[in-house]
Design an enzyme around this catalytic site. Structure first.
Site, mmCIF file in Angstrom:
data_model
loop_
_atom_site.group_PDB
_atom_site.id
_atom_site.type_symbol
_atom_site.label_atom_id
_atom_site.label_comp_id
_atom_site.label_asym_id
_atom_site.label_seq_id
_atom_site.Cartn_x
_atom_site.Cartn_y
_atom_site.Cartn_z
ATOM 1 C CB CYS A 182 7.483 -54.412 -92.453
ATOM 2 S SG CYS A 182 6.300 -55.734 -92.791
ATOM 3 C CB CYS A 203 4.968 -55.521 -89.933
ATOM 4 S SG CYS A 203 6.019 -56.985 -90.032
#
Length: 474
Positions: A73, A70
């Site tokens: 993230c 991600c």
């Protein structure tokens, strides 16, 4: 079921103090292991094993559920490091951790993780979702607010004045024990993720605050205060949810999403921040709505949330159209409709007429959440994605969209070629090729010609025999 442990890495006297957690469920519960890292040394066991579920009921955990692939993230990672370091330096009881939700999807699912990154504060049996901006200050403020008691007591007037200066919106319960206080405590436990809740006795309030009855729930904001009325405002939870914002505030995509949960119409002044005079009219109107409690316009303050937005890019993408700058737009987030004035707003009177027309239903509504609008949204998002890719990286856009087109072209060519081959194979199975078929046609033609010539010879012989017979008779 498999056993697993949670590895926590604490960085002491180094740039990071964030704990890294890995967890899975087992029949005996999840296990937590704590490690100590100093400088570049390898991890060594710092404490004995203990069960994470049991410790979770005793400690307060701020956990980042992430996915290794991600991008958001990865962007949060340095911020998360700073959050852990700051909470450690300040002596906060909050323990900061992170968990790979893709590796332990079962645990993530138990905590209701649906996207990445997801930040949750685990406090006893409760798990609070963080929905604010992913900045260090906002996350720390959320952690400290939720980790403390749901309702904080203000013992003195000096403390009340100090807290009032620090918070732009302040909810306060005034009075002793009562059923209203129980409701207030329940609402505070639910909505503490958004704002602080306080309680105090009547003598703590300044003389300028006059309450008609006790106990009462009061909200202080915009230089004034409002008292909760169960008959007019409905449930206490919905009232707190509506009033937890300042009446006029800067709005971005995240704030607009939160404002949609209040149930109010959102009136936005689309402005250029370099020219603050453009939003003066709406600002004056908002202050008028909120400050004049005796005015009939007070009803509109219950229906509208006011704010301003810098530039029109976000609004244009939201309504799939073009909004001029400066301009006024009213959004109904419940059904995705929006309202715009028929003519440019030049004074406060025009602005008030526009708001009134929206409330009485005479103003035309645009947009909506119908089938046509949903199809239009899909097409608009697809077009915007393609355009953004080509604007940012033309070569990448050509590769992403040219490669599939090339593959599709090859597939079509292969399908057409496969059909021709099938016809040839069918002819071969029938014992014919193109050349053999031509030869067969020539032979058939020759046979037909030979047959015709044979018939002519027979006719000629018949005529000759007839002639000879006639001569004999003569």
């Amino acid at each position: 079921m498999c056993k697993c442990c949670v590895q926590i890495s604490r960085y002491k006297h180094s740039r990071s103090s964030v704990l890294t957690a890995r967890e899975a469920l087992s029949s005996s519960g999840a296990v937590l292991m704590l490690w100590l890292t100093s400088g570049n040394a390898n991890p060594v066991c710092f404490s004995s094993l203990f069960r994470f579920k049991d410790s979770r009921m005793e400690d307060v955990w701020l956990v980042d559920f992430y996915a290794p692939w991600c991008g958001y993230c990865k962007k949060l990672e340095p911020v998360w490091q700073e959050v852990g370091a700051e909470l450690t330096r300040s002596g906060s009881p909050v323990r900061v951790g992170k968990m790979d939700a893709t590796a332990y999807s079962g645990v993530a699912s138990d905590f209701g993780v649906r996207g990445y990154p997801t930040i949750k504060l685990l406090k006893g049996e409760l798990a609070y979702n963080y929905k604010g901006p992913r900045t260090k200050d906002d996350i720390i403020e959320f952690a400290n607010r939720v980790a403390g008691p749901a309702v904080r007591s203000l013992p003195s007037r000096q403390m009340f004045e100090h807290v009032l200066k620090r918070h732009s919106v302040l909810f306060l319960y005034v009075g002793g024990e009562s059923p209203l206080k129980e409701k207030y405590t329940d609402v505070a436990s639910e909505l503490i993720v958004y704002t602080y809740f306080f309680s105090a006795s009547e003598d703590v309030l300044p003389e300028s605050v006059a309450l008609h009855e006790l106990p009462s729930v009061v909200v202080f904001k915009d230089g004034t205060y409002f008292t909760y009325d169960e008959y007019e405002d409905g449930s206490l939870s919905s009232w707190v949810n509506r009033e937890r914002f300042q009446s006029y505030l800067p709005i971005d995509g995240f704030t607009l999403y939160e404002l949609g949960e209040t149930g109010k119409l959102v009136a936005i002044a689309v402005t250029d921040e370099k020219d603050p005079t453009e939003r003066t009219a709406l600002s004056v109107c908002a202050r008028c709505f909120c400050n004049d409690q005796k005015s009939s316009l007070m009803l509109s303050c219950r229906d509208f949330q006011f704010g301003h937005m810098d530039g029109n890019d976000y609004i244009n993408s939201l309504i799939m159209g073009e909004v001029s700058v400066p301009s006024i737009i009213i959004l109904n987030t419940s059904n995705e409709q929006y309202f715009v004035p028929a003519e440019p707003v030049e004074d406060l009177e025009q602005l008030l007429r526009f708001f009134s027309s929206v409330l009485d239903g005479s103003a035309p509504a645009f947009g909506g959440d119908g089938i046509f609008q949903r199809i239009k949204r899909v097409a608009y998002d697809a077009r915007s994605t393609v355009m953004s890719v080509f604007r940012s990286s033309p070569l990448l856009g050509c590769f992403l969209f040219g490669l599939p087109l090339g593959v599709i072209s090859l597939m079509c060519y292969g399908i057409c070629t496969a059909e021709s081959d099938d016809d040839t194979e069918l002819m071969k199975r029938d014992g014919f090729t193109d050349e053999e078929e031509d030869e067969g046609e020539e032979e058939e033609q020759q046979q037909l010609t030979a047959g015709a010539e044979g018939e002519e010879d027979e006719d000629r012989e018949k005529i000759e025999q007839k002639s000879m017979t006639e001569k004999k008779v003569d």
